[in-house]
Every structure is written in C-alpha cells, then in structure tokens.
Write an enzyme that holds these catalytic residues in place. Structure first.
Site, PDB file in Angstrom:
ATOM      1  N   CYS A   1      36.027  33.585  32.146  1.00  0.00           N
ATOM      2  CA  CYS A   1      35.550  34.713  32.955  1.00  0.00           C
ATOM      3  C   CYS A   1      36.381  35.971  32.684  1.00  0.00           C
ATOM      4  CB  CYS A   1      35.623  34.316  34.425  1.00  0.00           C
ATOM      5  SG  CYS A   1      35.340  35.655  35.591  1.00  0.00           S
TER       6      CYS A   1
ATOM      7  N   CYS B   1      37.660  37.799  35.766  1.00  0.00           N
ATOM      8  CA  CYS B   1      38.739  37.017  36.384  1.00  0.00           C
ATOM      9  C   CYS B   1      40.086  37.374  35.766  1.00  0.00           C
ATOM     10  CB  CYS B   1      38.488  35.519  36.216  1.00  0.00           C
ATOM     11  SG  CYS B   1      37.006  34.913  37.043  1.00  0.00           S
TER      12      CYS B   1
END
Length: 107
Positions: A31, A34
């Site tokens: 991600c 993230c």
C-alpha cells in the site's frame, strides 16, 4: 519510539485491555499511501506516548481484526477508547490533521 506491531492474537490484550486510548494503523506492505502515513504515525507514537498507545496491524497477516472492524480500504486508522471505536480515519492525512483527529478523542 515508534508504533508497535500488533497481531490478531494480541488484539484483546493490547487494545481492548489498554488503559489509555489506542491509535491503530491498519496497513499492508503493498500500500503506497500506507508508506506515506507510516512515518507520521511513528512520530505521533513518539510524541504522544504519555497519553496514547500507538500500534500497527498488517491486514494481510492479520485479517481477523480487520474483518471484525470492517476495514475495507487502507490506510485506515482507528482510535479506540476503553476498547470501543471512537474515531475512524480513512486515507492518508498529514500530521496536523491526524493530530487534530487524535485530540478530538484524547483531548
């Protein structure tokens, strides 16, 4: 101090049994957003350790808790107080915005 990892198996003791509010960063290796949020979460963990416990949960390795809290997209940050969800933050935000969200719950 940085955010500590937490697993499905540790959730109850580390989060539901916590004496202070808990910020949990739901993330995954793949991600991109993230990776943007992660260092900010670590900074908050370091700066707010007196009044906030900060943890990270990898959703790929620990799907049970993510499912239970209906985490559908990442990054998702949950603020829990006395074991109950108090605030949900979905998507990448800057440090000041995240701290404002934290302050709504922690004070």
């Amino acid at each position: 101090m940085s955010a500590q990892p937490v697993t499905d198996q540790e959730w109850k003791a580390e989060v539901e049994g916590a004496e202070k509010p808990v910020l949990v960063d739901f993330w995954a290796e793949w991600c991109g957003p993230c990776r943007i949020v992660s260092p900010i979460v670590d900074e908050i963990a370091s700066e707010r350790s007196d009044d906030l416990k900060v943890l990270k949960l990898n959703v790929d390795e620990n799907p049970d808790v993510a499912r239970r809290y209906r985490v559908m997209s990442i990054p998702t940050l949950l603020l829990l107080k006395e074991g109950e969800e108090a605030k949900r933050i979905v998507g990448a935000k800057g440090k000041n915005e995240l701290l404002a969200d934290v302050d709504e719950v922690v004070g």
